[in-house]
Structure formats: structure tokens, C-alpha cells
Scaffold this motif. Structure first.
Motif, short mmCIF file in Angstrom:
data_model
loop_
_atom_site.label_atom_id
_atom_site.label_comp_id
_atom_site.label_asym_id
_atom_site.label_seq_id
_atom_site.Cartn_x
_atom_site.Cartn_y
_atom_site.Cartn_z
N SER A 2 0.83 -1.20 0.00
CA SER A 2 0.00 0.00 0.00
C SER A 2 0.86 1.26 0.00
O SER A 2 1.91 1.31 0.64
N ASP A 4 1.51 5.34 0.84
CA ASP A 4 1.18 6.28 1.90
C ASP A 4 0.36 7.43 1.31
O ASP A 4 0.83 8.14 0.41
N VAL A 32 0.15 7.45 7.03
CA VAL A 32 -1.13 6.75 6.97
C VAL A 32 -1.24 6.14 5.57
O VAL A 32 -1.18 6.86 4.58
N SER A 33 -1.40 4.84 5.52
CA SER A 33 -1.39 4.12 4.25
C SER A 33 -2.78 4.02 3.65
O SER A 33 -3.80 4.17 4.34
N GLU A 34 -2.81 3.74 2.37
CA GLU A 34 -4.06 3.48 1.66
C GLU A 34 -4.75 2.29 2.33
O GLU A 34 -4.15 1.27 2.62
N GLU A 36 -6.07 2.28 5.38
CA GLU A 36 -5.76 2.20 6.82
C GLU A 36 -6.54 3.26 7.58
O GLU A 36 -6.66 4.40 7.15
N LEU A 166 -8.81 10.49 1.51
CA LEU A 166 -8.34 10.69 2.89
C LEU A 166 -9.42 11.43 3.68
O LEU A 166 -9.80 12.55 3.33
N VAL A 192 -12.83 2.79 4.37
CA VAL A 192 -11.42 2.43 4.49
C VAL A 192 -11.16 1.06 3.87
O VAL A 192 -10.18 0.86 3.15
N SER A 197 -8.34 6.19 3.17
CA SER A 197 -7.58 6.27 4.41
C SER A 197 -8.33 7.21 5.36
O SER A 197 -9.07 8.09 4.92
#
Length: 244
Positions: A2, A4, A32-34, A36, A166, A192, A197
Motif C-alpha cells: 500500500s 502512503d 497513513v497508508s491506503e 488504513e 483521505l 477504508v 484512508s
């Protein structure tokens, strides 16, 4: 692997100048990752809301860098920064920030219209978002005609409309009862799991348990991180340290 979606590198934030300056964030490093969800926990005044404000480009940090979807916000022109906030970022504020002169449907459709989406399409997408938060029948009502919990759900629908990658949520369940909170958190979790994210600021360990990772912040510093655990463990970790 994934990517970020959000990266904070050595981010610090001070309010005021000279001897009277107050540090709100100190050397924050956070990715913060995709796909997550990250929960931010800490006492009132610890810097949680400031972290969201800086992460979303609403306020530039005093030092350090904020990257959203591969773009360094410090290097973005104002128009480009506005476009990122409309297309990539979804904000859920504690005080809702609904436009009082617009009805529920118009509030949710507003970001789409500002981004050039035709009215008919924006209306259709906004109605789909309202259905997700179970407010379709309130589409024609104005914020003053809604309860606090209903206003919060409108704010959440506006944040997720249009498939933003996001979502930044500052106490998104603060005005909701427990059953509605579960609906809202489940909706955020679904987004998510579909690849978005999310950062969620919360005081409630039960809500933090919906996240993949919990970050604990104290006095503007990240003091601990952990994968999601049981609510009882989170409650213990989030309590301020006792003074001797």
C-alpha cells in the motif's frame, strides 16, 4: 504494497512568537497508508485537533513537511491546495461547519459543485451519501431543523461524498448516541476497507478499536503507537500519566 496517502515529516506547530509561543505539535512523524484507519488518542489540549488541521492543509506547520497523495502541501499554490482539499480530503469537524442557508442535500453536494460537477450529477451523488447515513428523508431540511446527531451525520456524508481518498474526522461521533455512533463508524470502516484512508480523533477507546492502528499523543508529541487492541487496554494507555 500500500502507498502512503498522508505523510508528516518532523512536523512542529507553535502558536505565538518568542517567549510567549506555545508548542502545539513537536516533531511529529506519521504515515497513513491506503486502506488504513488510524485513531489518535490523548487528553484534551494534547494536540489532536491541531494535528488534523495541519494534516489537512488548513494551517501550515511552523516546520516540517506534510505530504498528501504524493504532493508536498508546502509547495502547493493556493489554488492547487484548494483543489486537494476538495477532491482528496474529507473533513469531519466537531462543530459540523454546515452552511446554515443551504439545506441538507445542498450542503452535501456543495464540494462537488465547487469542483465543477454538474448539478444533476452532484445531487444524485449527494443523495447516495445521505442514504448511507440514513438521512434521505431529511434532504430538504436546513441545519437549524436538525438535531445535533443529524447535523453530524450530514457532515459525515459531505466528507465522504465523491470518493475522497483521505478522511480526517475530529470526534465524529461526539454528538451521537451509541447506536448511531456504531452506524457512523461502520460507514467509515467500510470506506477504508474499500481503499480510502482515515484519521479519527477520539476520546473513546471503543471507537478507537475500529481503527487498524492507534497513535497516542501527549503535549504535542507522539508517545506511543500500537495495533488496535481491546477497549480496556486502550483506556489504560490513553490516561494521562500521574504526577508524583
Amino acid at each position: 504494497m500500500s502507498k502512503d496517502v498522508l505523510v508528516l515529516e518532523q512536523v512542529s506547530m507553535k502558536f505565538g512568537d518568542g517567549a510567549t509561543s506555545v508548542p502545539a505539535l513537536v516533531d511529529i512523524d506519521l504515515n497513513v497508508s491506503e486502506g488504513e484507519m488510524v485513531a489518535i488518542m490523548g487528553a484534551s489540549g494534547s494536540g489532536k485537533s491541531t494535528l488534523l488541521t495541519v494534516a489537512g492543509g488548513l494551517l501550515p506547520p511552523s516546520s516540517g513537511s506534510v505530504w498528501v497523495d504524493g504532493k508536498n502541501l508546502r509547495e502547493c499554490a493556493p489554488r492547487q491546495l484548494s483543489a486537494i482539499r476538495r477532491r482528496t480530503l474529507g473533513f469531519i469537524f466537531q462543530d459540523f461547519n454546515l452552511v446554515p442557508s443551504l439545506n441538507t442535500l445542498e450542503n452535501v453536494a456543495l464540494p462537488l459543485e465547487l469542483d465543477g460537477v454538474r448539478l444533476r450529477k452532484a445531487t444524485r451523488i449527494a443523495m447516495e451519501a445521505l442514504a448511507l447515513v440514513e438521512l434521505s428523508e431529511y434532504a430538504g431540511r436546513y441545519p437549524s431543523e436538525l438535531s445535533g446527531g443529524q447535523q453530524q451525520r450530514v457532515a459525515i456524508a459531505r466528507a465522504v461524498v465523491g470518493g475522497r481518498s483521505l478522511i480526517l474526522a475530529d470526534e465524529p461521533t461526539g454528538a451521537l448516541d451509541s447506536s448511531t455512533s456504531e452506524i457512523v463508524l461502520g460507514m467509515l470502516r467500510d470506506r477504508v476497507d474499500s481503499g480510502a484512508s482515515c484519521i479519527i480523533v477520539t476520546h473513546d477507546a471503543r471507537h478507537a478499536a475500529w481503527a487498524d492502528r492507534i497513535v497516542f499523543i501527549r503535549d504535542g508529541r507522539i508517545v506511543d503507537q500500537a495495533r488496535s487492541e481491546s477497549p480496556s487496554v486502550l483506556l489504560t494507555r490513553s490516561r494521562p500519566e500521574s504526577t508524583p
